[in-house]
Design an enzyme around this catalytic site. Structure first.
Site, PDB file in Angstrom:
ATOM      1  CG  ASP A  81      -2.038   1.022   1.064  1.00 46.70           C
ATOM      2  OD1 ASP A  81      -2.747   0.961   0.038  1.00 46.70           O
ATOM      3  OD2 ASP A  81      -2.221   1.873   1.963  1.00 46.70           O
ATOM      4  CE  LYS A 187       7.867   5.190 -10.046  1.00 44.83           C
ATOM      5  NZ  LYS A 187       6.516   5.280 -10.645  1.00 44.83           N
TER       6      LYS A 187
END
Length: 209
Positions: A81, A187
């Protein structure tokens, strides 16, 4: 004996771990991140029901998803999450990042609202972080959650066509580019998700393999 009747030993089948997400892009991303870190583990997709994410922290919501997938499949499950936390907003949007701009969960609406809320905030006070909690849950009830943080600041307007979510308005510390202007490899090397799952990888090996 082998299936062909010979006497050679078969190699051990890989351990399967479920990613508790219906997002195919996330599955591929985590295979890139975790593959080298958890040899002997096959990360598979999930097509079961999605639980209500009613936790009050990233860790609680990640564990809710991992527990549900482990219970549904009978296999070890991982979940995450994540969201963006802005210092001057007291850590918001936080766990509400995906629906900050309304129930449609539209990336542009989320970004537009955040930028509007920060309109009068000076550059020196626009610090924020991407946060990810990664969780592992086993069918026997064993579980753990860890956190990864990617620090930076919130830009005044979106930049870059890559990434998703808040990437176009997040500038990582030490970078001149937004997260949306980084390559996928750049990234992957630095993100909050990479940091969280890199921390979780030894737990997967210790508890599952």
């Amino acid at each position: 004996m082998t299936a062909g009747g010979g006497s050679g030993l078969q190699s051990a089948a890989p351990v399967r771990v479920v990613l508790a997400s219906h997002n195919a892009h996330k599955l591929e991303e985590l295979r890139r991140i975790l593959g080298p870190l958890i040899p002997g583990v096959e990360l598979i997709g999930y097509d079961g029901p999605e639980p209500v994410e009613n936790g009050l922290s990233f860790e609680e919501n990640a564990l809710i998803k991992a527990r549900a997938a482990a219970a549904h499949t009978g296999l070890p499950a991982i979940a995450d999450d994540s969201g963006i936390a802005v210092d001057v907003l007291g850590g918001s949007p936080g766990i509400f990042s995906a629906r900050w701009g309304g129930p449609a969960r539209d990336d542009r609406a989320n970004v537009d609202l955040l930028l509007w809320q920060l309109t009068d905030v000076a550059d020196a006070h626009r610090a924020g972080s991407f946060v990810c909690a990664a969780a592992l849950a086993l069918p026997d009830g064993d579980e753990i959650a860890v956190r990864g943080v990617w620090e930076g600041r919130i830009l005044r307007e979106p930049r870059g066509a890559g990434g998703f979510g808040y990437d176009p308005v997040f500038q990582p510390t030490g970078e001149t580019r937004s997260a949306a202007e980084l390559t996928a490899a750049e990234k992957d090397a630095a993100s909050h998700r990479t940091r969280a799952f890199t921390a979780l990888a030894p737990e997967i090996l210790a508890r599952v393999v």
